[in-house]
Design an enzyme around this catalytic site. Sequence first.
Site, PDB file in Angstrom:
ATOM      1  N   THR A 118      43.992  42.994  43.454  1.00 26.60           N
ATOM      2  CA  THR A 118      42.691  43.100  44.111  1.00 26.60           C
ATOM      3  C   THR A 118      42.428  41.902  45.009  1.00 26.60           C
ATOM      4  O   THR A 118      42.924  40.797  44.763  1.00 26.60           O
ATOM      5  CB  THR A 118      41.568  43.186  43.056  1.00 26.60           C
ATOM      6  OG1 THR A 118      40.293  43.064  43.691  1.00 26.60           O
ATOM      7  CG2 THR A 118      41.705  42.066  42.035  1.00 26.60           C
ATOM      8  N   GLU A 120      39.804  40.423  44.975  1.00 28.77           N
ATOM      9  CA  GLU A 120      39.008  39.492  44.171  1.00 28.77           C
ATOM     10  C   GLU A 120      39.846  38.312  43.680  1.00 28.77           C
ATOM     11  O   GLU A 120      39.300  37.326  43.181  1.00 28.77           O
ATOM     12  CB  GLU A 120      38.385  40.217  42.985  1.00 28.77           C
ATOM     13  CG  GLU A 120      37.296  41.211  43.358  1.00 28.77           C
ATOM     14  CD  GLU A 120      36.068  40.549  43.961  1.00 28.77           C
ATOM     15  OE1 GLU A 120      35.728  39.428  43.544  1.00 28.77           O
ATOM     16  OE2 GLU A 120      35.455  41.154  44.858  1.00 28.77           O
ATOM     17  N   TYR A 142      36.596  39.384  36.035  1.00 31.95           N
ATOM     18  CA  TYR A 142      37.466  40.434  36.576  1.00 31.95           C
ATOM     19  C   TYR A 142      38.578  39.828  37.426  1.00 31.95           C
ATOM     20  O   TYR A 142      39.763  40.130  37.241  1.00 31.95           O
ATOM     21  CB  TYR A 142      36.642  41.420  37.408  1.00 31.95           C
ATOM     22  CG  TYR A 142      37.479  42.372  38.229  1.00 31.95           C
ATOM     23  CD1 TYR A 142      38.231  43.375  37.621  1.00 31.95           C
ATOM     24  CD2 TYR A 142      37.518  42.260  39.616  1.00 31.95           C
ATOM     25  CE1 TYR A 142      39.005  44.248  38.372  1.00 31.95           C
ATOM     26  CE2 TYR A 142      38.287  43.130  40.370  1.00 31.95           C
ATOM     27  CZ  TYR A 142      39.018  44.126  39.754  1.00 31.95           C
ATOM     28  OH  TYR A 142      39.803  44.981  40.509  1.00 31.95           O
ATOM     29  N   LYS A 146      42.610  39.750  36.568  1.00 30.38           N
ATOM     30  CA  LYS A 146      43.571  40.312  37.510  1.00 30.38           C
ATOM     31  C   LYS A 146      44.575  39.258  37.981  1.00 30.38           C
ATOM     32  O   LYS A 146      45.719  39.587  38.326  1.00 30.38           O
ATOM     33  CB  LYS A 146      42.827  40.910  38.714  1.00 30.38           C
ATOM     34  CG  LYS A 146      42.225  42.275  38.459  1.00 30.38           C
ATOM     35  CD  LYS A 146      43.304  43.348  38.369  1.00 30.38           C
ATOM     36  CE  LYS A 146      42.740  44.738  38.403  1.00 30.38           C
ATOM     37  NZ  LYS A 146      43.784  45.785  38.442  1.00 30.38           N
TER      38      LYS A 146
END
Length: 220
Positions: A118, A120, A142, A146
């Site tokens: 991601t 992110e 999150y 990840k």
Amino acid sequence: TFLLDFSLCNSQVHGIVRRSSSFNTGRIEHLYKNPQAHIEGNMKLHYGDLTDSTCLVKIINEVKPSEIYNLGAQSHVKISFDLAEYTADVDGVGTLRLLDAIKTCGLINSVKFYQASTSELFGKVQEIPQKETTPFYPRSPYGAAKLYAYWIVVNFREAYNLFAVNGILFNHESPRRGANFVTRKISRSVAKIHLGQLDCFSLGNLDAKRDWGHARDYVE
């Protein structure tokens, strides 16, 4: 959260779905209506969970897939602060469980593994635009989970010569986007206001900036 991990084997798609007392397969209802995908047996769903290593080993050993796509995650950034430990367990350690299941089943030399990473990972961006060499700086549980998943994929690739890759995707939209994500939340709420069913709605950080694309383009 609906978790779906696709395993491609002999032109068959096997999905892993969490057991729930309510239906949680809404995003793939269109596949059920496709006789080539479902009625003819080319698609099969297995109950499982990324927090349960035993079930992952059983499913992978039964299917013996040639490709595995890990698309399962608790993927809502704000909710990851409320469910930080669960997010780490599913998004981070869950990826490790899948990779370890591949090794346990003796499929290191025959499986190709794709990890849905991601944007992110970049979090507090160090440069604009980002590229593959941009340093990671996750800003949520999150993103941190990840990031662990990203590096454990790299480690399995280098330690066991497993075909394992990370795809760092930015935000992507489709009609099946979850209703609690900002674009669907805005469009649904505006429609309800127009119909007189809602007076107002609230959003989170209005200063956040995101790059968006269409899911079809990302899949391609």
